[in-house]
Design a protein around this motif. Structure first.
Motif, PDB file in Angstrom:
ATOM      1  N   TYR A 194      -5.094 -14.831  -3.333  1.00  0.00           N
ATOM      2  CA  TYR A 194      -4.169 -14.845  -2.181  1.00  0.00           C
ATOM      3  C   TYR A 194      -4.682 -15.733  -1.178  1.00  0.00           C
ATOM      4  O   TYR A 194      -4.033 -16.348  -0.466  1.00  0.00           O
ATOM      5  N   ARG A 247     -11.271 -11.986  -2.571  1.00  0.00           N
ATOM      6  CA  ARG A 247     -10.404 -10.868  -1.938  1.00  0.00           C
ATOM      7  C   ARG A 247      -9.763 -11.355  -0.625  1.00  0.00           C
ATOM      8  O   ARG A 247     -10.519 -12.296   0.020  1.00  0.00           O
ATOM      9  N   GLN A 288       2.161 -12.322   4.524  1.00  0.00           N
ATOM     10  CA  GLN A 288       2.877 -12.336   3.342  1.00  0.00           C
ATOM     11  C   GLN A 288       3.990 -13.148   3.377  1.00  0.00           C
ATOM     12  O   GLN A 288       4.514 -13.992   2.234  1.00  0.00           O
ATOM     13  N   GLY A 317      -4.866  -8.906 -11.985  1.00  0.00           N
ATOM     14  CA  GLY A 317      -5.841  -8.009 -11.083  1.00  0.00           C
ATOM     15  C   GLY A 317      -5.694  -6.548 -11.144  1.00  0.00           C
ATOM     16  O   GLY A 317      -5.227  -6.239 -12.264  1.00  0.00           O
ATOM     17  N   GLY A 318      -6.161  -5.904  -9.979  1.00  0.00           N
ATOM     18  CA  GLY A 318      -6.124  -4.611 -10.395  1.00  0.00           C
ATOM     19  C   GLY A 318      -5.039  -4.016  -9.129  1.00  0.00           C
ATOM     20  O   GLY A 318      -4.187  -4.691  -8.516  1.00  0.00           O
ATOM     21  N   ASP A 319      -4.995  -2.692  -8.852  1.00  0.00           N
ATOM     22  CA  ASP A 319      -4.056  -1.905  -8.049  1.00  0.00           C
ATOM     23  C   ASP A 319      -3.797  -2.799  -6.644  1.00  0.00           C
ATOM     24  O   ASP A 319      -2.753  -3.132  -6.014  1.00  0.00           O
ATOM     25  N   GLY A 320      -4.906  -3.369  -5.924  1.00  0.00           N
ATOM     26  CA  GLY A 320      -5.122  -4.080  -4.848  1.00  0.00           C
ATOM     27  C   GLY A 320      -4.342  -5.333  -5.151  1.00  0.00           C
ATOM     28  O   GLY A 320      -2.966  -5.446  -4.193  1.00  0.00           O
ATOM     29  N   MET A 339      -0.550  -4.596  -5.335  1.00  0.00           N
ATOM     30  CA  MET A 339       0.086  -4.365  -3.856  1.00  0.00           C
ATOM     31  C   MET A 339       0.480  -5.440  -3.382  1.00  0.00           C
ATOM     32  O   MET A 339       1.673  -5.770  -2.703  1.00  0.00           O
ATOM     33  N   LYS A 380       4.346  -6.922  -2.206  1.00  0.00           N
ATOM     34  CA  LYS A 380       4.724  -7.329  -0.916  1.00  0.00           C
ATOM     35  C   LYS A 380       5.508  -8.574  -1.052  1.00  0.00           C
ATOM     36  O   LYS A 380       6.493  -9.153  -0.314  1.00  0.00           O
TER      37      LYS A 380
HETATM   38  P1  ADP Z   1      -7.955  -4.982  -7.065  1.00  0.00           P
HETATM   39  O1  ADP Z   1      -6.748  -6.084  -7.398  1.00  0.00           O
HETATM   40  O2  ADP Z   1      -9.244  -5.271  -8.254  1.00  0.00           O
HETATM   41  O3  ADP Z   1      -7.757  -3.836  -7.033  1.00  0.00           O
HETATM   42  P2  ADP Z   1      -8.826  -5.117  -4.440  1.00  0.00           P
HETATM   43  O4  ADP Z   1      -8.424  -4.002  -4.196  1.00  0.00           O
HETATM   44  O5  ADP Z   1      -9.951  -5.666  -3.748  1.00  0.00           O
HETATM   45  O6  ADP Z   1      -8.915  -5.657  -5.770  1.00  0.00           O
HETATM   46  O7  ADP Z   1      -7.360  -6.086  -3.796  1.00  0.00           O
HETATM   47  C1  ADP Z   1      -7.552  -7.566  -4.137  1.00  0.00           C
HETATM   48  C2  ADP Z   1      -6.638  -8.182  -3.163  1.00  0.00           C
HETATM   49  O8  ADP Z   1      -5.312  -7.637  -3.381  1.00  0.00           O
HETATM   50  C3  ADP Z   1      -7.013  -7.866  -1.706  1.00  0.00           C
HETATM   51  O9  ADP Z   1      -8.045  -8.779  -1.245  1.00  0.00           O
HETATM   52  C4  ADP Z   1      -5.787  -8.330  -1.010  1.00  0.00           C
HETATM   53  O10 ADP Z   1      -5.609  -9.844  -0.838  1.00  0.00           O
HETATM   54  C5  ADP Z   1      -4.639  -7.876  -1.957  1.00  0.00           C
HETATM   55  N1  ADP Z   1      -4.255  -6.600  -1.232  1.00  0.00           N
HETATM   56  C6  ADP Z   1      -4.939  -5.458  -1.411  1.00  0.00           C
HETATM   57  N2  ADP Z   1      -4.355  -4.499  -0.925  1.00  0.00           N
HETATM   58  C7  ADP Z   1      -3.370  -4.921  -0.371  1.00  0.00           C
HETATM   59  C8  ADP Z   1      -2.026  -4.405   0.608  1.00  0.00           C
HETATM   60  N3  ADP Z   1      -1.953  -3.155   0.852  1.00  0.00           N
HETATM   61  N4  ADP Z   1      -0.983  -5.300   0.932  1.00  0.00           N
HETATM   62  C9  ADP Z   1      -1.236  -6.880   0.484  1.00  0.00           C
HETATM   63  N5  ADP Z   1      -2.312  -7.215  -0.117  1.00  0.00           N
HETATM   64  C10 ADP Z   1      -3.028  -6.467  -0.596  1.00  0.00           C
END
Ligand code: ADP
Ligand code: F6P
Length: 325
Positions: free
Chosen positions: A46, A77, A87, A106-109, A112, A116
């Motif tokens: 991002y 990140r 966003q 990627g993962g859960d973050g 997310m 968005k």
């Molecule tokens: P992963 O995708 O492996 O779980 P992270 O938790 O570090 O890794 O999240 C990766 C990226 O996803 C973050 O650096 C951010 O850019 C985006 N991200 C995480 N949480 C949110 C959120 N609540 N809203 C928008 N973007 C998010």
């Protein structure tokens, strides 16, 4: 083949890299090209999207990457992506670049972030890419198989020297807050103890007693696979040595687990998942995560996927204990 509902899509990798991400990128690019959809690669997740680090990709851009660890698109990140204004700005950049659909690996973050963006009108699909296996909507995540095999081989090596010196070894594996890597290595390496964040009761007295007992019954080593989520491996080793008198070493495997040639499983699952993501986008679908459940590729609404809970399979954990002498 049906006429695709969009003309241009993009792909990015976000969060921690994972072996097999390149196979997923390749599958997205090649299957989109096959359907006559243009593909752009967004570099550095991002963060790169916000800086418009965007490249055109075609079938040739993804040649010779199947066997490479890491991600050719780099990853990052990006904390500021959690802000609504940012966003909106990212969605505007997508529109300006003609990007109608986006595959986020990627993962859960990262999912997310994809959720968005979909709320801002960009069609998004998430692919599970993490060595941690900690995504609830899927039994499989891209990178886990490679990481667990790398860790297993490393632990075999530590075990050789540990036995020769008749030591106890605490070996820490990654996994963030999840114990899947530790559980699988513990079983595959025949560890005497497996400490998982989901299960370890921090009863150190009982652990010390097991170590002393295994020496009494003639064991020449005591391997403890310790999950990153439990941590404290170096101090734990010191405490074990002090109380039991058995020489103890700590080894933290670290990022070695995240690199290297992806296994066949990681390449093949990543390829199927990459194609599935493009199929979904081509149908005009948005806001889905692709998973692998009970032997089948499936997809879920991102919000629903993020609400799902995952835990260590209790039966597997219990079995791991039965197998220790
Ligand atoms: P992963 O995708 O492996 O779980 P992270 O938790 O570090 O890794 O999240 C990766 C990226 O996803 C973050 O650096 C951010 O850019 C985006 N991200 C995480 N949480 C949110 C959120 N609540 N809203 C928008 N973007 C998010
Ligand atoms: O999510 C993958 C992972 O390797 C975790 O196991 C670990 O906790 C984290 O990423 C390490 O992140 P970094 O590479 O930023 O140190």
């Amino acid at each position: 083949m049906e006429e695709p509902k969009l003309k241009t899509i993009a792909v990015l990798t976000s969060g921690g890299d994972a072996p097999g991400m390149n196979a997923a990128i390749r599958a997205v690019v090649r299957s989109a090209t096959y359907r006559g959809i243009k593909v752009k690669g967004i570099c550095r997740g991002y963060a790169g999207l916000l800086k418009e680090e965007i490249i055109d990709m075609d079938g040739n851009s993804v040649s010779d990457i199947l066997n490479r660890g890491g991600t050719i698109l780099y990853t990052a990140r990006c904390e500021e992506f959690k802000q609504l204004e940012v966003q909106k700005q990212a969605a505007e950049i997508c529109r300006k670049q003609g990007i109608e659909g986006l595959v986020v690996i990627g993962g859960d973050g990262s999912f997310m972030g994809a959720l968005k963006l979909s709320k801002q009108g960009i069609n998004t699909i998430g692919l599970p890419g993490t060595i941690d296996l900690d995504i609830a909507c899927t039994d499989y995540t891209i990178g886990f198989d490679t990481a667990v095999n790398v860790a297993m081989e490393a632990i075999d090596r530590v075990r050789d020297t540990s036995t020769s010196h008749e030591r106890c070894s605490v070996i820490e594996v990654m996994g963030r807050n999840a114990g899947y890597l530790a559980l699988w290595c513990g079983i595959a390496n025949g560890a005497e103890d497996i400490l998982l964040p989901e299960r370890y009761d921090r009863n150190e007295e009982a652990l010390l007693e097991r170590i002393a007992n295994s020496r009494k019954i003639g064991k020449r080593h005591h391997i403890i696979v310790n999950a990153e989520g439990v941590g404290d491996s170096i101090n734990l080793a010191k405490r074990i040595e002090k109380v039991t008198g058995i020489e103890t070493r700590a080894t933290i495997l670290g990022h070695i687990q995240r690199g290297g040639t992806p296994t066949c499983s990681d390449r093949v699952h990543a390829s199927f998942m990459g194609v599935r993501a493009v199929e979904l986008l081509a149908q005009g679908t948005s806001n889905r995560v692709v998973g692998f459940k009970a032997g089948k590729y499936v997809d879920y609404d991102i919000e629903e996927a993020l609400q799902m809970k995952k835990d260590i399979i209790e039966e597997q954990y219990q079995i791991s204990k039965q197998l220790v002498r």
